[in-house]
Design a protein around this motif. Structure first.
Motif, PDB file in Angstrom:
ATOM      1  N   PRO A  96       0.831  -1.202   0.000  1.00 23.79           N
ATOM      2  CA  PRO A  96       0.000   0.000   0.000  1.00 23.79           C
ATOM      3  C   PRO A  96       0.871   1.260   0.000  1.00 23.79           C
ATOM      4  O   PRO A  96       1.918   1.307   0.649  1.00 23.79           O
ATOM      5  CB  PRO A  96      -0.806  -0.127   1.303  1.00 23.79           C
ATOM      6  CG  PRO A  96      -0.884  -1.600   1.553  1.00 23.79           C
ATOM      7  CD  PRO A  96       0.429  -2.148   1.084  1.00 23.79           C
ATOM      8  N   ARG A 113      -0.832   2.006  -5.525  1.00 21.76           N
ATOM      9  CA  ARG A 113      -1.686   1.103  -4.742  1.00 21.76           C
ATOM     10  C   ARG A 113      -2.140   1.869  -3.516  1.00 21.76           C
ATOM     11  O   ARG A 113      -1.317   2.388  -2.751  1.00 21.76           O
ATOM     12  CB  ARG A 113      -0.918  -0.165  -4.352  1.00 21.76           C
ATOM     13  CG  ARG A 113      -1.821  -1.279  -3.854  1.00 21.76           C
ATOM     14  CD  ARG A 113      -1.050  -2.568  -3.619  1.00 21.76           C
ATOM     15  NE  ARG A 113      -0.521  -3.187  -4.812  1.00 21.76           N
ATOM     16  CZ  ARG A 113      -1.221  -3.943  -5.662  1.00 21.76           C
ATOM     17  NH1 ARG A 113      -2.508  -4.157  -5.446  1.00 21.76           N
ATOM     18  NH2 ARG A 113      -0.639  -4.484  -6.717  1.00 21.76           N
ATOM     19  N   ASP A 114      -3.452   1.968  -3.333  1.00 17.41           N
ATOM     20  CA  ASP A 114      -3.956   2.789  -2.230  1.00 17.41           C
ATOM     21  C   ASP A 114      -3.825   2.058  -0.894  1.00 17.41           C
ATOM     22  O   ASP A 114      -3.340   0.915  -0.827  1.00 17.41           O
ATOM     23  CB  ASP A 114      -5.393   3.250  -2.511  1.00 17.41           C
ATOM     24  CG  ASP A 114      -6.414   2.110  -2.518  1.00 17.41           C
ATOM     25  OD1 ASP A 114      -6.167   1.050  -1.914  1.00 17.41           O
ATOM     26  OD2 ASP A 114      -7.494   2.292  -3.130  1.00 17.41           O
ATOM     27  N   ASN A 116      -5.871   0.650   0.895  1.00 20.09           N
ATOM     28  CA  ASN A 116      -6.653  -0.586   0.981  1.00 20.09           C
ATOM     29  C   ASN A 116      -6.113  -1.684   0.073  1.00 20.09           C
ATOM     30  O   ASN A 116      -6.699  -2.765  -0.020  1.00 20.09           O
ATOM     31  CB  ASN A 116      -8.110  -0.305   0.634  1.00 20.09           C
ATOM     32  CG  ASN A 116      -8.772   0.620   1.631  1.00 20.09           C
ATOM     33  OD1 ASN A 116      -8.560   0.500   2.846  1.00 20.09           O
ATOM     34  ND2 ASN A 116      -9.559   1.571   1.130  1.00 20.09           N
ATOM     35  N   GLY A 117      -5.026  -1.401  -0.623  1.00 23.98           N
ATOM     36  CA  GLY A 117      -4.404  -2.404  -1.476  1.00 23.98           C
ATOM     37  C   GLY A 117      -4.914  -2.426  -2.903  1.00 23.98           C
ATOM     38  O   GLY A 117      -4.486  -3.273  -3.690  1.00 23.98           O
ATOM     39  N   LYS A 118      -5.791  -1.509  -3.273  1.00 21.66           N
ATOM     40  CA  LYS A 118      -6.342  -1.501  -4.624  1.00 21.66           C
ATOM     41  C   LYS A 118      -5.380  -0.791  -5.579  1.00 21.66           C
ATOM     42  O   LYS A 118      -4.842   0.259  -5.264  1.00 21.66           O
ATOM     43  CB  LYS A 118      -7.703  -0.807  -4.651  1.00 21.66           C
ATOM     44  CG  LYS A 118      -8.386  -0.826  -6.021  1.00 21.66           C
ATOM     45  CD  LYS A 118      -9.775  -0.236  -5.956  1.00 21.66           C
ATOM     46  CE  LYS A 118     -10.438  -0.164  -7.333  1.00 21.66           C
ATOM     47  NZ  LYS A 118     -10.547  -1.473  -7.980  1.00 21.66           N
ATOM     48  N   LEU A 119      -5.191  -1.385  -6.743  1.00 21.05           N
ATOM     49  CA  LEU A 119      -4.296  -0.831  -7.754  1.00 21.05           C
ATOM     50  C   LEU A 119      -5.038   0.199  -8.604  1.00 21.05           C
ATOM     51  O   LEU A 119      -6.169  -0.030  -9.033  1.00 21.05           O
ATOM     52  CB  LEU A 119      -3.759  -1.953  -8.637  1.00 21.05           C
ATOM     53  CG  LEU A 119      -2.614  -1.606  -9.592  1.00 21.05           C
ATOM     54  CD1 LEU A 119      -1.349  -1.237  -8.824  1.00 21.05           C
ATOM     55  CD2 LEU A 119      -2.340  -2.785 -10.537  1.00 21.05           C
ATOM     56  N   HIS A 120      -4.382   1.332  -8.866  1.00 19.69           N
ATOM     57  CA  HIS A 120      -4.964   2.403  -9.672  1.00 19.69           C
ATOM     58  C   HIS A 120      -3.935   2.891 -10.692  1.00 19.69           C
ATOM     59  O   HIS A 120      -2.724   2.747 -10.497  1.00 19.69           O
ATOM     60  CB  HIS A 120      -5.364   3.604  -8.805  1.00 19.69           C
ATOM     61  CG  HIS A 120      -6.363   3.315  -7.742  1.00 19.69           C
ATOM     62  ND1 HIS A 120      -7.733   3.352  -7.958  1.00 19.69           N
ATOM     63  CD2 HIS A 120      -6.207   2.988  -6.425  1.00 19.69           C
ATOM     64  CE1 HIS A 120      -8.364   3.066  -6.836  1.00 19.69           C
ATOM     65  NE2 HIS A 120      -7.466   2.847  -5.890  1.00 19.69           N
ATOM     66  N   ASP A 155      -6.685   7.228  -4.588  1.00 14.50           N
ATOM     67  CA  ASP A 155      -7.819   6.757  -5.386  1.00 14.50           C
ATOM     68  C   ASP A 155      -8.229   7.798  -6.425  1.00 14.50           C
ATOM     69  O   ASP A 155      -9.242   7.640  -7.109  1.00 14.50           O
ATOM     70  CB  ASP A 155      -9.016   6.419  -4.492  1.00 14.50           C
ATOM     71  CG  ASP A 155      -9.519   7.625  -3.705  1.00 14.50           C
ATOM     72  OD1 ASP A 155      -8.897   8.712  -3.789  1.00 14.50           O
ATOM     73  OD2 ASP A 155     -10.531   7.472  -2.996  1.00 14.50           O
ATOM     74  N   THR A 198     -14.241   1.474 -15.735  1.00 11.30           N
ATOM     75  CA  THR A 198     -13.593   1.331 -14.426  1.00 11.30           C
ATOM     76  C   THR A 198     -13.907   0.009 -13.738  1.00 11.30           C
ATOM     77  O   THR A 198     -13.501  -0.200 -12.599  1.00 11.30           O
ATOM     78  CB  THR A 198     -14.028   2.479 -13.499  1.00 11.30           C
ATOM     79  OG1 THR A 198     -15.458   2.478 -13.378  1.00 11.30           O
ATOM     80  CG2 THR A 198     -13.554   3.810 -14.046  1.00 11.30           C
ATOM     81  N   GLU A 199     -14.612  -0.911 -14.418  1.00  7.16           N
ATOM     82  CA  GLU A 199     -14.922  -2.172 -13.755  1.00  7.16           C
ATOM     83  C   GLU A 199     -13.655  -2.981 -13.544  1.00  7.16           C
ATOM     84  O   GLU A 199     -12.667  -2.843 -14.272  1.00  7.16           O
ATOM     85  CB  GLU A 199     -15.937  -2.991 -14.568  1.00  7.16           C
ATOM     86  CG  GLU A 199     -15.382  -3.620 -15.839  1.00  7.16           C
ATOM     87  CD  GLU A 199     -15.493  -2.697 -17.045  1.00  7.16           C
ATOM     88  OE1 GLU A 199     -15.235  -3.162 -18.171  1.00  7.16           O
ATOM     89  OE2 GLU A 199     -15.823  -1.516 -16.851  1.00  7.16           O
ATOM     90  N   ASP A 200     -13.672  -3.838 -12.518  1.00  7.44           N
ATOM     91  CA  ASP A 200     -12.513  -4.663 -12.226  1.00  7.44           C
ATOM     92  C   ASP A 200     -12.247  -5.607 -13.391  1.00  7.44           C
ATOM     93  O   ASP A 200     -13.168  -6.080 -14.073  1.00  7.44           O
ATOM     94  CB  ASP A 200     -12.750  -5.473 -10.947  1.00  7.44           C
ATOM     95  CG  ASP A 200     -12.738  -4.592  -9.702  1.00  7.44           C
ATOM     96  OD1 ASP A 200     -12.152  -3.496  -9.772  1.00  7.44           O
ATOM     97  OD2 ASP A 200     -13.319  -5.015  -8.682  1.00  7.44           O
TER      98      ASP A 200
END
Length: 410
Positions: A96, A113-114, A116-120, A155, A198-200
């Motif tokens: 993160p 990576r934010d 929360n662990g989400k990649l952007h 994000d 923007t969908e996964d």
């Protein structure tokens, strides 16, 4: 075919830039007139290559493919800014708040990576006055513009816009960072600039879109996330990006002449090229290694696999090593090639092995750079226009040229 507008950017940059136009206004006649010949000139260059003929009678693309600035602009529009593109690896954004930046053509981007662990992925441009937000790589909890302090979350949300009291018709929710679609496959980070959804992303779907039927072949031959990243090396090479790719795709043709040490470690008679489909983006070259004595230094292992992923990404898997090469165009006669090295975990503490392996690899790169820069100088000579293919070994190179032609003429 590239629009007159996109090609005009290249050619008009050589002269005084015209004044900005008001919305909806027609450009001055001189600007339109300059753009039209430029577009026609590049169309002729594309058409000079015939992708339909058999390999044994085919002629290579003309030298203008490798020297003309307008041709590169068309490639950026039609090749690089469409479909999935490899831009990095997962170890760069393992934790993160990790981030790294890059540039492709005129597109500046940041991958992060934010918390929360989400990649952007985002365009690396402040929405206030267009300053770049971040540079290099590292860790950040937010992106603060170095110009006026506008601050964005990882994000992409605009968190703070400084000194805007009195501003009208402003909703900060409309001024977040512009997103770019991002995904991973194996250890690689991919983006695509032509899809704003923007969908996964589903892993298998990304693999099929990026690699086609080769995704299974690569996934079962050690192209995976199990190898830690060791180091990165970057080279600025005075050649068109395709010269470097052509060198990679000649089926080992140049190896005995240019890479004596490497050639001694390979059974070149075993070299083979696999193109799974005329229309797919991947070609694979394979070669067995020469037998090594038990006590010999053995960087190459028993066999090597070299995968080229169109348009500019190369994956090399041999022995305990994997390295990747990313050829990024800088202008029509220069490119940056990024090498990333990955190694089996069991050898991470063997520094002498690592240093010897990297030294041997560096020698190959020095030899290839000399070849590529020599070819570029020859391409710029009036003595050269087109060449021929060696049918028994250069089928992957021909496949590469056909894919480019398909993108540029479609």
């Amino acid at each position: 075919m590239a629009t007159g507008r996109s090609l005009a950017r290249v050619y008009s940059s050589r002269a005084t830039r015209p004044a900005p136009l008001r919305a909806g206004a027609r450009p001055p006649r001189a600007v339109v007139a300059a753009a039209e010949p430029a577009a026609e000139h590049v169309r002729r260059l594309v058409a000079e290559f015939d992708p339909a003929g058999p390999l044994d009678s085919a002629v290579t693309p003309p030298s203008g493919w490798y020297t003309d600035p307008g041709f590169l602009q068309l490639e950026l529009d039609r090749v690089f800014l469409r479909g999935w593109q490899a831009v990095g690896h997962i170890w760069q954004v393992k934790n993160p708040n990790d981030f790294f930046t890059g540039r492709l053509g005129n597109v500046e981007f940041v991958i992060c990576r934010d918390a929360n662990g989400k990649l952007h992925a985002f365009h690396n441009v402040c929405r206030h006055h267009a300053s770049l937000l971040a540079c290099g790589s590292g860790q950040k909890t937010c992106f603060q513009c170095p110009y006026h302090g506008w601050t964005y979350g990882l994000d992409g949300t605009l968190l703070k816009a400084t000194r805007i009291s009195g501003i009208k018709n402003f909703n900060k929710n409309d001024f977040g960072l512009i997103p770019i679609k991002v995904a991973t496959w194996g250890p690689f980070v991919l983006v695509r600039f032509d899809d704003e959804s923007t969908e996964d992303n589903v892993y298998d779907a990304v693999g099929n879109e990026w690699l086609g039927s080769a995704s299974d072949l690569l996934g079962t031959n050690g192209i995976d996330t199990s190898l830690p990243h060791i180091c990165r090396r970057e080279y600025i090479i005075n050649c068109n990006w395709k010269v470097f790719c052509d060198n990679y795709l000649d089926g080992g043709y140049h190896v005995p002449y240019a890479h004596g040490a490497l050639a001694s470690g390979l059974q070149l008679q075993s070299y083979e090229t696999l193109i799974l489909s005329t229309y797919e983006r991947v070609s694979v070259q394979r070669c067995e290694s020469a037998s090594a004595e038990p006590d010999d230094f053995d960087r190459l292992g028993t066999k090597a696999l070299y995968a080229f992923v169109y348009p500019n990404f190369m994956i090399n898997r041999y022995g305990p090593w994997m390295d990747t090469n990313l050829a990024v165009p800088l202008d029509s006669t220069r490119c940056k090639v990024v090498f990333d090295y990955f190694l089996d975990k069991s050898l991470l503490d063997d520094q002498s092995f690592i240093e010897k392996s990297l030294k041997d690899s560096e020698q190959v790169q020095i030899e290839d750079i000399a070849l590529c820069e020599g070819v570029q100088r020859g391409l710029e000579s009036p003595a050269y226009s087109v060449g021929r293919y060696a049918p028994s070994v250069e089928m992957a190179m021909h496949h590469f040229h056909r894919l480019i032609h398909g993108n540029l003429s479609g």
